[in-house]
Design a protein around this motif. Structure first.
Motif, PDB file in Angstrom:
ATOM      1  N   HIS A  33      -0.084  -1.679 -65.235  1.00  0.00           N
ATOM      2  CA  HIS A  33      -1.022  -2.592 -64.585  1.00  0.00           C
ATOM      3  C   HIS A  33      -1.621  -3.518 -65.636  1.00  0.00           C
ATOM      4  N   ASP A  34      -1.535  -4.811 -65.402  1.00  0.00           N
ATOM      5  CA  ASP A  34      -2.103  -5.744 -66.374  1.00  0.00           C
ATOM      6  C   ASP A  34      -3.398  -6.379 -65.875  1.00  0.00           C
ATOM      7  N   GLU A  35      -3.872  -5.938 -64.735  1.00  0.00           N
ATOM      8  CA  GLU A  35      -5.132  -6.427 -64.189  1.00  0.00           C
ATOM      9  C   GLU A  35      -6.156  -5.302 -64.277  1.00  0.00           C
ATOM     10  N   PRO A  36      -7.415  -5.653 -64.471  1.00  0.00           N
ATOM     11  CA  PRO A  36      -8.446  -4.616 -64.535  1.00  0.00           C
ATOM     12  C   PRO A  36      -8.460  -3.755 -63.278  1.00  0.00           C
ATOM     13  N   ALA A  37      -8.777  -2.501 -63.479  1.00  0.00           N
ATOM     14  CA  ALA A  37      -8.863  -1.538 -62.392  1.00  0.00           C
ATOM     15  C   ALA A  37     -10.320  -1.431 -61.943  1.00  0.00           C
ATOM     16  N   ALA A  38     -10.581  -0.473 -61.115  1.00  0.00           N
ATOM     17  CA  ALA A  38     -11.942  -0.203 -60.678  1.00  0.00           C
ATOM     18  C   ALA A  38     -12.336   1.182 -61.152  1.00  0.00           C
ATOM     19  N   LEU A  39     -13.608   1.373 -61.321  1.00  0.00           N
ATOM     20  CA  LEU A  39     -14.131   2.673 -61.713  1.00  0.00           C
ATOM     21  C   LEU A  39     -14.538   3.409 -60.433  1.00  0.00           C
ATOM     22  N   LEU A  40     -14.104   4.628 -60.315  1.00  0.00           N
ATOM     23  CA  LEU A  40     -14.401   5.434 -59.136  1.00  0.00           C
ATOM     24  C   LEU A  40     -15.402   6.514 -59.522  1.00  0.00           C
ATOM     25  N   GLY A  41     -16.567   6.494 -58.883  1.00  0.00           N
ATOM     26  CA  GLY A  41     -17.608   7.470 -59.171  1.00  0.00           C
ATOM     27  C   GLY A  41     -17.340   8.776 -58.452  1.00  0.00           C
ATOM     28  N   PRO A  42     -18.035   9.848 -58.845  1.00  0.00           N
ATOM     29  CA  PRO A  42     -17.830  11.152 -58.208  1.00  0.00           C
ATOM     30  C   PRO A  42     -18.185  11.141 -56.719  1.00  0.00           C
ATOM     31  N   ASP A  43     -19.014  10.171 -56.303  1.00  0.00           N
ATOM     32  CA  ASP A  43     -19.389  10.075 -54.893  1.00  0.00           C
ATOM     33  C   ASP A  43     -18.455   9.177 -54.092  1.00  0.00           C
ATOM     34  N   GLY A  44     -17.372   8.675 -54.750  1.00  0.00           N
ATOM     35  CA  GLY A  44     -16.410   7.826 -54.068  1.00  0.00           C
ATOM     36  C   GLY A  44     -16.730   6.343 -54.164  1.00  0.00           C
ATOM     37  N   GLN A  45     -17.884   6.001 -54.729  1.00  0.00           N
ATOM     38  CA  GLN A  45     -18.241   4.589 -54.885  1.00  0.00           C
ATOM     39  C   GLN A  45     -17.340   3.950 -55.939  1.00  0.00           C
ATOM     40  N   GLN A  46     -16.882   2.731 -55.653  1.00  0.00           N
ATOM     41  CA  GLN A  46     -16.011   2.006 -56.580  1.00  0.00           C
ATOM     42  C   GLN A  46     -16.714   0.759 -57.076  1.00  0.00           C
ATOM     43  N   ILE A  47     -16.427   0.415 -58.315  1.00  0.00           N
ATOM     44  CA  ILE A  47     -16.932  -0.831 -58.883  1.00  0.00           C
ATOM     45  C   ILE A  47     -15.835  -1.389 -59.785  1.00  0.00           C
ATOM     46  N   PRO A  48     -15.529  -2.686 -59.667  1.00  0.00           N
ATOM     47  CA  PRO A  48     -14.472  -3.254 -60.516  1.00  0.00           C
ATOM     48  C   PRO A  48     -14.903  -3.282 -61.986  1.00  0.00           C
ATOM     49  N   LEU A  49     -13.943  -3.005 -62.865  1.00  0.00           N
ATOM     50  CA  LEU A  49     -14.218  -3.083 -64.304  1.00  0.00           C
ATOM     51  C   LEU A  49     -14.106  -4.541 -64.742  1.00  0.00           C
ATOM     52  N   PRO A  50     -15.071  -5.032 -65.493  1.00  0.00           N
ATOM     53  CA  PRO A  50     -14.917  -6.377 -66.065  1.00  0.00           C
ATOM     54  C   PRO A  50     -13.702  -6.405 -67.006  1.00  0.00           C
ATOM     55  N   VAL A  51     -13.070  -7.560 -67.131  1.00  0.00           N
ATOM     56  CA  VAL A  51     -11.872  -7.713 -67.962  1.00  0.00           C
ATOM     57  C   VAL A  51     -12.124  -7.193 -69.375  1.00  0.00           C
ATOM     58  N   GLU A  52     -13.278  -7.502 -69.943  1.00  0.00           N
ATOM     59  CA  GLU A  52     -13.576  -7.094 -71.321  1.00  0.00           C
ATOM     60  C   GLU A  52     -13.626  -5.577 -71.452  1.00  0.00           C
ATOM     61  N   VAL A  53     -14.206  -4.918 -70.482  1.00  0.00           N
ATOM     62  CA  VAL A  53     -14.290  -3.453 -70.512  1.00  0.00           C
ATOM     63  C   VAL A  53     -12.895  -2.852 -70.337  1.00  0.00           C
ATOM     64  N   TYR A  54     -12.112  -3.447 -69.457  1.00  0.00           N
ATOM     65  CA  TYR A  54     -10.742  -2.975 -69.237  1.00  0.00           C
ATOM     66  C   TYR A  54      -9.917  -3.094 -70.527  1.00  0.00           C
ATOM     67  N   GLU A  55     -10.061  -4.221 -71.239  1.00  0.00           N
ATOM     68  CA  GLU A  55      -9.313  -4.421 -72.488  1.00  0.00           C
ATOM     69  C   GLU A  55      -9.720  -3.397 -73.542  1.00  0.00           C
ATOM     70  N   VAL A  56     -11.001  -3.063 -73.607  1.00  0.00           N
ATOM     71  CA  VAL A  56     -11.454  -2.033 -74.546  1.00  0.00           C
ATOM     72  C   VAL A  56     -10.851  -0.687 -74.158  1.00  0.00           C
ATOM     73  N   LEU A  57     -10.834  -0.380 -72.868  1.00  0.00           N
ATOM     74  CA  LEU A  57     -10.253   0.873 -72.391  1.00  0.00           C
ATOM     75  C   LEU A  57      -8.780   0.971 -72.791  1.00  0.00           C
ATOM     76  N   VAL A  58      -8.031  -0.111 -72.632  1.00  0.00           N
ATOM     77  CA  VAL A  58      -6.620  -0.120 -73.001  1.00  0.00           C
ATOM     78  C   VAL A  58      -6.459   0.161 -74.492  1.00  0.00           C
ATOM     79  N   GLN A  59      -7.300  -0.471 -75.327  1.00  0.00           N
ATOM     80  CA  GLN A  59      -7.209  -0.263 -76.774  1.00  0.00           C
ATOM     81  C   GLN A  59      -7.594   1.165 -77.162  1.00  0.00           C
ATOM     82  N   VAL A  60      -8.608   1.711 -76.516  1.00  0.00           N
ATOM     83  CA  VAL A  60      -9.046   3.082 -76.806  1.00  0.00           C
ATOM     84  C   VAL A  60      -7.939   4.068 -76.450  1.00  0.00           C
ATOM     85  N   VAL A  61      -7.355   3.911 -75.273  1.00  0.00           N
ATOM     86  CA  VAL A  61      -6.291   4.829 -74.839  1.00  0.00           C
ATOM     87  C   VAL A  61      -5.092   4.724 -75.775  1.00  0.00           C
ATOM     88  N   ASP A  62      -4.742   3.503 -76.172  1.00  0.00           N
ATOM     89  CA  ASP A  62      -3.605   3.325 -77.083  1.00  0.00           C
ATOM     90  C   ASP A  62      -3.862   4.018 -78.423  1.00  0.00           C
TER      91      ASP A  62
END
Length: 172
Positions: A33-62
């Motif tokens: 996936h090359d587009e930002p995902a959404a964050l899913l909370g324990p209560d099922g609430q979703q919020i889209p990840l900003p592009v910058e946060v998504y890019e940091v997540l990709v770098q951290v996982v790598d």
């Protein structure tokens, strides 16, 4: 949690997990996936990840997938001379020489003999050095091309191949 993990986390560094299976699953997901995902909370609430946060997540996982520890710090964070040297991949005495030459700014808190550097200044210096190295390498390649070093005469190449073959035959 081991003592090493506790100490690293206290300093703001997160070590990769011992078992990389879940991390590898996440890595594969992010690669697909090359587009930002959404964050899913324990209560099922979703919020889209900003592009910058998504890019940091990709770098951290790598980085963690490669079994590297990760530290995330605000750019205005101050570093000790040892932390700055480690980030630049140089020795602390070499960093001190750079500070004394004025190549890298630092601060001395009042009443202290210790120097502190802004992370942003260290990253700027690192980028300047990278650009300087690239420029020097580009100049070397241009000079070599201009001198014809990438275009050896065909007969010289063929002679070198024949000599290598003769040497190999004589050895074995």
């Amino acid at each position: 949690m081991t003592g090493i993990h506790r100490e690293a986390r206290r300093k703001g560094t997160v070590l990769p997990p011992e078992d990389l299976r879940e991390l590898l699953d996440l890595s594969v997901f992010l690669e697909q996936h090359d587009e930002p995902a959404a964050l899913l909370g324990p209560d099922g609430q979703q919020i889209p990840l900003p592009v910058e946060v998504y890019e940091v997540l990709v770098q951290v996982v790598d980085a963690m997938r490669k079994r590297r520890a990760v530290t995330i710090a605000p750019v205005e964070q101050c570093l000790t001379t040892q932390q700055a040297a480690d980030l630049l991949g140089i020795s602390r005495p070499t960093l001190i020489k750079l500070l004394e030459k004025g190549e890298l700014p630092c601060e001395k808190p009042s009443g202290s003999r210790h120097r502190r550097l802004l992370l942003s200044d260290v990253l700027d210096y690192q980028e300047r050095r990278r650009a300087e190295r690239t420029d020097v390498l580009d100049d070397l390649v241009r000079d070599a091309e201009g001198d014809g070093l990438y275009d050896p005469p065909v007969d010289a190449y063929l002679q070198a191949v024949e000599e290598a073959r003769a040497a190999r035959t004589a050895e074995g």
